[in-house]
Design a protein around this motif. Structure first.
Motif, PDB file in Angstrom:
ATOM      1  N   SER A  59      -9.177 -31.501   3.100  1.00  0.00           N
ATOM      2  CA  SER A  59     -10.282 -30.624   3.488  1.00  0.00           C
ATOM      3  C   SER A  59     -11.282 -30.473   2.358  1.00  0.00           C
ATOM      4  CB  SER A  59      -9.759 -29.233   3.852  1.00  0.00           C
ATOM      5  OG  SER A  59      -8.949 -29.302   4.992  1.00  0.00           O
TER       6      SER A  59
ATOM      7  N   SER B 291     -16.227 -21.247  10.430  1.00  0.00           N
ATOM      8  CA  SER B 291     -14.885 -21.448  10.970  1.00  0.00           C
ATOM      9  C   SER B 291     -13.844 -21.095   9.923  1.00  0.00           C
ATOM     10  CB  SER B 291     -14.699 -22.888  11.469  1.00  0.00           C
ATOM     11  OG  SER B 291     -14.899 -23.812  10.425  1.00  0.00           O
ATOM     12  N   GLN B 292     -12.623 -20.891  10.404  1.00  0.00           N
ATOM     13  CA  GLN B 292     -11.508 -20.494   9.555  1.00  0.00           C
ATOM     14  C   GLN B 292     -10.271 -21.221  10.063  1.00  0.00           C
ATOM     15  OE1 GLN B 292      -9.941 -16.574  10.349  1.00  0.00           O
ATOM     16  NE2 GLN B 292      -9.334 -16.283   8.230  1.00  0.00           N
ATOM     17  N   VAL B 293      -9.612 -21.951   9.173  1.00  0.00           N
ATOM     18  CA  VAL B 293      -8.385 -22.645   9.539  1.00  0.00           C
ATOM     19  C   VAL B 293      -7.224 -21.672   9.448  1.00  0.00           C
ATOM     20  CG1 VAL B 293      -6.816 -24.529   8.948  1.00  0.00           C
ATOM     21  CG2 VAL B 293      -9.294 -24.858   8.752  1.00  0.00           C
TER      22      VAL B 293
ATOM     23  N   ILE C  83      -7.820 -22.872  14.808  1.00  0.00           N
ATOM     24  CA  ILE C  83      -9.119 -22.594  14.174  1.00  0.00           C
ATOM     25  C   ILE C  83      -9.747 -21.369  14.814  1.00  0.00           C
ATOM     26  CG2 ILE C  83     -11.447 -23.458  13.693  1.00  0.00           C
ATOM     27  CD1 ILE C  83     -10.317 -26.282  13.842  1.00  0.00           C
ATOM     28  N   ASN C  84     -10.217 -20.448  13.976  1.00  0.00           N
ATOM     29  CA  ASN C  84     -11.070 -19.360  14.432  1.00  0.00           C
ATOM     30  C   ASN C  84     -12.508 -19.803  14.231  1.00  0.00           C
ATOM     31  OD1 ASN C  84      -9.315 -17.264  15.248  1.00  0.00           O
ATOM     32  ND2 ASN C  84      -8.961 -16.672  13.128  1.00  0.00           N
ATOM     33  N   TYR C  85     -13.299 -19.707  15.281  1.00  0.00           N
ATOM     34  CA  TYR C  85     -14.728 -19.972  15.177  1.00  0.00           C
ATOM     35  C   TYR C  85     -15.452 -18.636  15.258  1.00  0.00           C
ATOM     36  CZ  TYR C  85     -13.778 -24.904  16.090  1.00  0.00           C
ATOM     37  OH  TYR C  85     -13.312 -26.190  16.009  1.00  0.00           O
TER      38      TYR C  85
ATOM     39  N   THR D 282     -15.678 -20.964   6.269  1.00  0.00           N
ATOM     40  CA  THR D 282     -16.601 -21.973   5.777  1.00  0.00           C
ATOM     41  C   THR D 282     -17.969 -21.333   5.564  1.00  0.00           C
ATOM     42  OG1 THR D 282     -17.311 -22.596   8.000  1.00  0.00           O
ATOM     43  CG2 THR D 282     -15.456 -23.830   7.064  1.00  0.00           C
TER      44      THR D 282
ATOM     45  N   GLU E 196     -13.330 -25.399   3.178  1.00  0.00           N
ATOM     46  CA  GLU E 196     -12.514 -25.347   4.374  1.00  0.00           C
ATOM     47  C   GLU E 196     -11.053 -25.057   4.051  1.00  0.00           C
ATOM     48  OE1 GLU E 196     -13.260 -29.028   6.374  1.00  0.00           O
ATOM     49  OE2 GLU E 196     -15.233 -28.397   7.017  1.00  0.00           O
TER      50      GLU E 196
ATOM     51  N   ALA F  45      -7.530 -23.262   3.826  1.00  0.00           N
ATOM     52  CA  ALA F  45      -6.846 -22.442   4.819  1.00  0.00           C
ATOM     53  C   ALA F  45      -7.077 -20.966   4.534  1.00  0.00           C
ATOM     54  CB  ALA F  45      -5.356 -22.760   4.831  1.00  0.00           C
TER      55      ALA F  45
END
Length: 102
Positions: A2, A50-52, A56-58, A12, A6, A8
């Motif tokens: 990543s 976004s969040q891993v 994924i959370n957008y 972003t 990005e 974890a």
């Protein structure tokens, strides 16, 4: 591997919405309309972060009127074909409001 933005757990940087992000927003639009008991004739994703996590959370900024925006938190599990869920949302946002974790 990543990119550094990005990692974890971290969000972003804010990016312009893509066709893929618009498609995700469109998939949760009925969930939002049901929760808010209203229809959104305008529903244009403009920016996102976004969040891993375990998926994924957008975090998506969506224009719903000339000067009215909503922020959506949408969860997409693994694999990517799994269900897309509207986790949370914030209404009455502006074009200038930053997208933050909520």
């Amino acid at each position: 591997m990543s990119a550094p933005d990005e990692m974890a757990g971290g969000l972003t940087e804010t990016r312009p919405a893509t066709a893929e992000i618009q498609a995700i927003a469109d998939k949760v639009k009925p969930q939002l309309e049901e929760k808010e008991s209203k229809n959104y004739p305008i529903f244009k994703a403009t920016k996102y972060r976004s969040q891993v996590v375990a998926g994924i959370n957008y975090f998506i900024k969506v224009q719903v009127a000339d000067d009215d925006y909503v922020h959506l938190r949408v969860f997409q599990g693994l694999p990517p074909e799994s269900q897309i869920i509207l986790s949370k949302y914030l209404t009455h946002k502006t074009k200038e409001d930053p997208i933050v974790y909520f």
